[in-house]
Design a protein around this motif. Structure first.
Motif, mmCIF file in Angstrom:
data_model
loop_
_atom_site.group_PDB
_atom_site.id
_atom_site.type_symbol
_atom_site.label_atom_id
_atom_site.label_comp_id
_atom_site.label_asym_id
_atom_site.label_seq_id
_atom_site.Cartn_x
_atom_site.Cartn_y
_atom_site.Cartn_z
ATOM 1 N N LEU A 8 0.816 -1.235 -0.164
ATOM 2 C CA LEU A 8 0.082 0.109 -0.146
ATOM 3 C C LEU A 8 0.820 1.191 -0.022
ATOM 4 O O LEU A 8 0.767 2.221 -0.768
ATOM 5 C CB LEU A 8 -0.753 0.019 1.337
ATOM 6 C CG LEU A 8 -1.782 1.291 1.385
ATOM 7 C CD1 LEU A 8 -2.920 1.230 0.051
ATOM 8 C CD2 LEU A 8 -2.386 1.236 2.567
ATOM 9 N N LEU A 9 1.850 1.306 0.587
ATOM 10 C CA LEU A 9 2.791 2.431 0.782
ATOM 11 C C LEU A 9 3.525 2.711 -0.744
ATOM 12 O O LEU A 9 3.544 3.818 -0.897
ATOM 13 C CB LEU A 9 3.883 2.330 1.875
ATOM 14 C CG LEU A 9 3.337 2.608 3.125
ATOM 15 C CD1 LEU A 9 4.403 2.158 4.499
ATOM 16 C CD2 LEU A 9 3.015 3.992 3.476
ATOM 17 N N ALA A 10 3.807 1.548 -0.898
ATOM 18 C CA ALA A 10 4.640 1.590 -2.549
ATOM 19 C C ALA A 10 3.635 2.164 -3.587
ATOM 20 O O ALA A 10 3.959 2.929 -4.284
ATOM 21 C CB ALA A 10 5.088 0.255 -2.876
ATOM 22 N N ALA A 11 2.281 1.786 -3.467
ATOM 23 C CA ALA A 11 1.313 2.027 -4.388
ATOM 24 C C ALA A 11 1.163 3.641 -4.106
ATOM 25 O O ALA A 11 0.995 4.471 -5.132
ATOM 26 C CB ALA A 11 0.060 1.432 -4.149
ATOM 27 N N ILE A 12 1.008 4.025 -2.947
ATOM 28 C CA ILE A 12 0.795 5.617 -2.661
ATOM 29 C C ILE A 12 2.161 6.172 -3.060
ATOM 30 O O ILE A 12 1.739 7.442 -3.855
ATOM 31 C CB ILE A 12 0.495 5.893 -1.136
ATOM 32 C CG1 ILE A 12 -0.862 5.095 -0.763
ATOM 33 C CG2 ILE A 12 0.521 7.358 -1.046
ATOM 34 C CD1 ILE A 12 -1.164 5.163 0.568
ATOM 35 N N PHE A 13 3.364 5.932 -2.767
ATOM 36 C CA PHE A 13 4.400 6.575 -3.441
ATOM 37 C C PHE A 13 4.376 6.556 -4.665
ATOM 38 O O PHE A 13 4.830 7.727 -5.314
ATOM 39 C CB PHE A 13 5.584 5.977 -2.665
ATOM 40 C CG PHE A 13 6.816 6.419 -3.212
ATOM 41 C CD1 PHE A 13 7.328 7.573 -2.574
ATOM 42 C CD2 PHE A 13 7.550 5.865 -4.062
ATOM 43 C CE1 PHE A 13 8.481 8.090 -2.873
ATOM 44 C CE2 PHE A 13 9.171 6.727 -4.275
ATOM 45 C CZ PHE A 13 9.359 7.798 -3.760
ATOM 46 N N THR A 14 4.237 5.627 -5.373
ATOM 47 C CA THR A 14 4.328 5.708 -6.999
ATOM 48 C C THR A 14 3.432 6.742 -7.591
ATOM 49 O O THR A 14 3.566 7.383 -8.363
ATOM 50 C CB THR A 14 3.750 4.086 -7.653
ATOM 51 O OG1 THR A 14 4.973 3.205 -6.799
ATOM 52 C CG2 THR A 14 4.224 4.195 -9.156
ATOM 53 N N VAL A 15 2.183 6.550 -7.252
ATOM 54 C CA VAL A 15 0.994 7.486 -7.515
ATOM 55 C C VAL A 15 1.487 8.938 -7.219
ATOM 56 O O VAL A 15 1.299 9.753 -7.933
ATOM 57 C CB VAL A 15 -0.357 7.236 -7.021
ATOM 58 C CG1 VAL A 15 -1.425 8.453 -7.312
ATOM 59 C CG2 VAL A 15 -0.874 5.703 -7.504
ATOM 60 N N GLY A 16 1.754 9.128 -6.224
ATOM 61 C CA GLY A 16 2.138 10.746 -5.484
ATOM 62 C C GLY A 16 3.486 11.160 -6.480
ATOM 63 O O GLY A 16 3.407 12.213 -6.849
ATOM 64 N N THR A 17 4.374 10.197 -6.812
ATOM 65 C CA THR A 17 5.600 10.680 -7.518
ATOM 66 C C THR A 17 5.019 11.054 -8.973
ATOM 67 O O THR A 17 5.487 11.999 -9.474
ATOM 68 C CB THR A 17 6.622 9.397 -7.384
ATOM 69 O OG1 THR A 17 6.934 9.217 -6.179
ATOM 70 C CG2 THR A 17 8.021 9.957 -8.209
ATOM 71 N N THR A 18 4.074 10.038 -9.606
ATOM 72 C CA THR A 18 3.582 10.363 -10.655
ATOM 73 C C THR A 18 2.996 11.658 -10.818
ATOM 74 O O THR A 18 3.224 12.463 -12.009
ATOM 75 C CB THR A 18 2.816 9.224 -11.474
ATOM 76 O OG1 THR A 18 3.497 7.962 -11.189
ATOM 77 C CG2 THR A 18 2.367 9.347 -12.725
ATOM 78 N N MET A 19 2.197 12.036 -10.052
ATOM 79 C CA MET A 19 1.419 13.420 -10.071
ATOM 80 C C MET A 19 2.276 14.525 -9.785
ATOM 81 O O MET A 19 1.980 15.545 -10.622
ATOM 82 C CB MET A 19 0.421 13.161 -8.785
ATOM 83 C CG MET A 19 -0.504 12.256 -9.006
ATOM 84 S SD MET A 19 -1.861 12.196 -7.716
ATOM 85 C CE MET A 19 -3.453 12.672 -8.140
ATOM 86 N N ALA A 20 3.439 14.352 -9.145
ATOM 87 C CA ALA A 20 4.450 15.336 -8.832
ATOM 88 C C ALA A 20 5.053 15.723 -10.311
ATOM 89 O O ALA A 20 5.344 16.740 -10.643
ATOM 90 C CB ALA A 20 5.281 15.205 -7.767
ATOM 91 N N VAL A 21 5.430 14.570 -10.867
ATOM 92 C CA VAL A 21 6.117 14.767 -12.035
ATOM 93 C C VAL A 21 5.378 15.433 -12.974
ATOM 94 O O VAL A 21 5.781 16.357 -13.988
ATOM 95 C CB VAL A 21 6.869 13.374 -12.449
ATOM 96 C CG1 VAL A 21 7.319 13.532 -14.033
ATOM 97 C CG2 VAL A 21 7.896 13.050 -11.683
#
Length: 128
Positions: A8-21
């Motif tokens: 769950l943490l990895a998924a949240i991190f991936t989604v957050g990073t993609t949105m920031a980029v």
């Protein structure tokens, strides 16, 4: 349970990073004054002509105008590759040669020029 939390943490991190980029992508428009390219070209010409910048020259002669004219004619027949000019500095006319970027270039030319003009010397003109 621990594995689901990590997933769950990895998924949240991936989604957050993609949105920031994707939020940081954009288009940049640069507008500049029309005079800037003209000024840069003029500065380049002034540096090349030795009006500005640190340059070295070689002096062949200092004295009266007639002798300076003779010296510059002789120089131009022997060494057409380096530019030469007569400069008036009260009370003498001086024959200056070259527009060398560094002292090494000037020293190499001086070795060659001294074969025909033994009194020649390298110097760095004062900035105007």
């Amino acid at each position: 349970m621990l594995r689901k939390n990590n997933l769950l943490l990895a998924a949240i991190f991936t989604v957050g990073t993609t949105m920031a980029v994707s939020a940081q992508q954009g288009q940049v428009n640069i507008t500049q004054d029309e005079a800037i390219p003209v000024l840069l070209e003029r500065k380049t010409e002034m540096v090349k002509d030795g009006v500005i910048g640190d340059r070295y020259r070689i002096q062949l002669f200092s004295g009266d105008n007639n002798e300076a004219s003779k010296v510059i004619k002789e120089y131009r027949t022997l060494y057409p590759g380096w530019p030469s000019t007569i400069v008036f500095e009260t009370p003498n006319y001086k024959v200056w040669v070259g527009n060398f970027r560094n002292s090494l270039e000037a020293d190499r030319a001086l070795l060659e020029i001294k074969k025909s003009f033994p009194a020649a010397f390298r110097f760095k003109p004062e900035k105007r």
